[in-house]
Design an enzyme around this catalytic site. Structure first.
Site, mmCIF file in Angstrom:
data_model
loop_
_atom_site.group_PDB
_atom_site.id
_atom_site.type_symbol
_atom_site.label_atom_id
_atom_site.label_comp_id
_atom_site.label_asym_id
_atom_site.label_seq_id
_atom_site.Cartn_x
_atom_site.Cartn_y
_atom_site.Cartn_z
ATOM 1 N N SER A 59 0.793 -1.343 0.001
ATOM 2 C CA SER A 59 -0.101 0.014 -0.019
ATOM 3 C C SER A 59 0.788 1.181 -0.007
ATOM 4 O O SER A 59 1.962 1.440 -0.978
ATOM 5 C CB SER A 59 -1.002 -0.064 1.226
ATOM 6 O OG SER A 59 -1.925 0.735 0.974
ATOM 7 N N GLU A 163 -1.533 -2.845 -7.792
ATOM 8 C CA GLU A 163 -2.961 -3.091 -6.930
ATOM 9 C C GLU A 163 -3.576 -1.931 -6.795
ATOM 10 O O GLU A 163 -2.874 -0.948 -6.429
ATOM 11 C CB GLU A 163 -2.728 -3.957 -5.960
ATOM 12 C CG GLU A 163 -1.717 -3.392 -4.720
ATOM 13 C CD GLU A 163 -2.450 -2.726 -3.873
ATOM 14 O OE1 GLU A 163 -3.766 -2.891 -3.517
ATOM 15 O OE2 GLU A 163 -1.757 -1.771 -3.188
ATOM 16 N N HIS A 233 -4.932 -5.405 -1.226
ATOM 17 C CA HIS A 233 -5.684 -5.390 -0.065
ATOM 18 C C HIS A 233 -6.681 -6.443 0.175
ATOM 19 O O HIS A 233 -7.900 -6.359 0.330
ATOM 20 C CB HIS A 233 -6.481 -4.021 -0.016
ATOM 21 C CG HIS A 233 -5.497 -2.829 0.232
ATOM 22 N ND1 HIS A 233 -4.817 -2.511 -0.873
ATOM 23 C CD2 HIS A 233 -5.322 -1.931 1.100
ATOM 24 C CE1 HIS A 233 -3.930 -1.331 -0.513
ATOM 25 N NE2 HIS A 233 -4.103 -1.081 0.594
#
Lengths: 263, 92
Positions: A59, A163, A233
């Site tokens: 992230s 992502e 995630h």
């Protein structure tokens, strides 16, 4: 007093001191959020190059993973943070990669449960074929926010993995467009999109689907590419070593590491 | 800007931040071949840091420590791990 400078200095100091501390063997981040881009110019890359240590997260941590690789060639790890779900699936990859130094193939689960066919965690091939290159990537928003800076590694002939979480599809479209205009999409050898969790169609009339957006940007590249890899995630996830050579197969959705990620 | 930062560094007693790190080019000033870190071994120490968003739940740190213990790893926390500045870690 410049409070924001203090917070940036403090976060950078924690990273720098973990690398200079002889009692620390590896660094794992507690969580993501936002803030790593703010400290990239405060990181002591020379000390990190002298004392290479595992660093893992994802992230927002994408920023550090890419910058450390760009500046020192350090292999960094896109994997669980402290508050992640360390279940058997995800922990197994951490163990094989970080402890055992294995090079192995990562492929989505093929479990169909009690359904007649697999419905969960399928991969969607955007363009078939195999490619080789170093694995580089992470969160789309965070990576895109680094474009134009001096902290991105060289993507030429390498494999880009991405992502995303909580971004409307038009924003994904916008960010992929930016990567295209920056010349990044045009120079990679392969493309992997993990999961886009909570990527909604937005509030306006009409939307493209995520599949349409990926097709629009990625299919014309003519390189092996797929969507739905176990990256993002999500609870069950791969640990991806940045800077390690791999061979991908977009028909199978497999990532074969061609070398160990640790010494 | 760097003077301000230096003054602040003295005030908070943190001497480890390099304000004068030479900025390498994107191609890197170091080796181009992959620099591989040493593998983890049971008994090793993991440094737990929080370079992005603030932590609001001390329990998260306990859970992380127990996770590392299950992997036979020790944990050392960053000095600023629990600091908060709005949505960012770390202010003190």
């Amino acid at each position: 007093m410049d409070i924001s400078a203090v917070t940036d200095e403090a976060r950078a100091a924690d990273i720098n001191s973990m690398y200079s501390d002889p009692d620390v063997d590896a660094i794992i981040t507690l969580r993501g959020g936002w803030g790593c881009n703010r400290i990239l110019d405060l990181i002591d890359y020379k000390t990190i190059a002298k004392h290479p240590k595992i660093i893992m997260g994802y992230s927002d941590i994408t920023s550090l993973l890419l910058a450390l690789n760009a500046k020192t060639s350090l292999v960094t790890f896109h994997g669980p943070v402290g508050i992640s779900t360390w279940n058997e699936y995800s922990t197994d990859y951490v163990k094989r990669l970080l402890f055992e130094g294995q090079s192995f193939t990562m492929e989505n689960p093929t479990d169909k449960g009690d359904n007649l066919t697999q419905v969960k965690d399928r991969i969607l091939t955007i363009h078939g074929g195999q490619a080789q290159g170093k694995l580089l990537g992470g969160n789309l928003s965070v990576l895109t926010a680094m474009v134009g800076s001096d902290y991105l590694p060289d993507f030429k002939s390498n494999i880009l993995f991405l992502e995303e979480v909580g971004e409307d599809i038009y924003r994904v479209d916008r960010m992929l467009t930016q990567l295209k205009l920056a010349g990044i999409l045009g120079e990679i050898s392969g493309f992997i999109f993990g999961k886009c969790s909570r990527c909604d169609s937005g509030e306006s009339y009409g939307s493209l689907t995520l599949e349409e957006v990926l097709d629009d940007h990625i299919k014309p590249l003519g390189i092996p590419a797929w969507f739905g890899s176990m990256i993002g995630h999500i609870e069950d996830k791969f640990t991806i070593p940045l800077g390690v050579k791999a061979e991908i197969d977009a028909d199978k959705g497999s990532i074969k590491l061609l070398e160990a990620a640790v010494s | 800007m760097s003077i301000t930062r230096r003054q602040i560094l003295q005030m908070v007693g943190t001497g480890l931040v390099a304000t004068q790190v030479p900025m390498a080019s994107a191609s890197g000033i170091f080796s181009k071949s992959a620099l591989k870190p040493p593998r983890l071994k049971p008994g090793d120490t993991v440094g737990l840091v929080n370079p992005a968003g603030a932590t609001f739940h001390p329990e998260d740190v306990v859970i992380a420590e127990e996770t590392f213990e299950a992997l036979e790893l020790k944990m050392k926390t960053g000095d600023h791990l629990m600091d908060r500045y709005g949505y960012l870690c770390c202010h003190r």
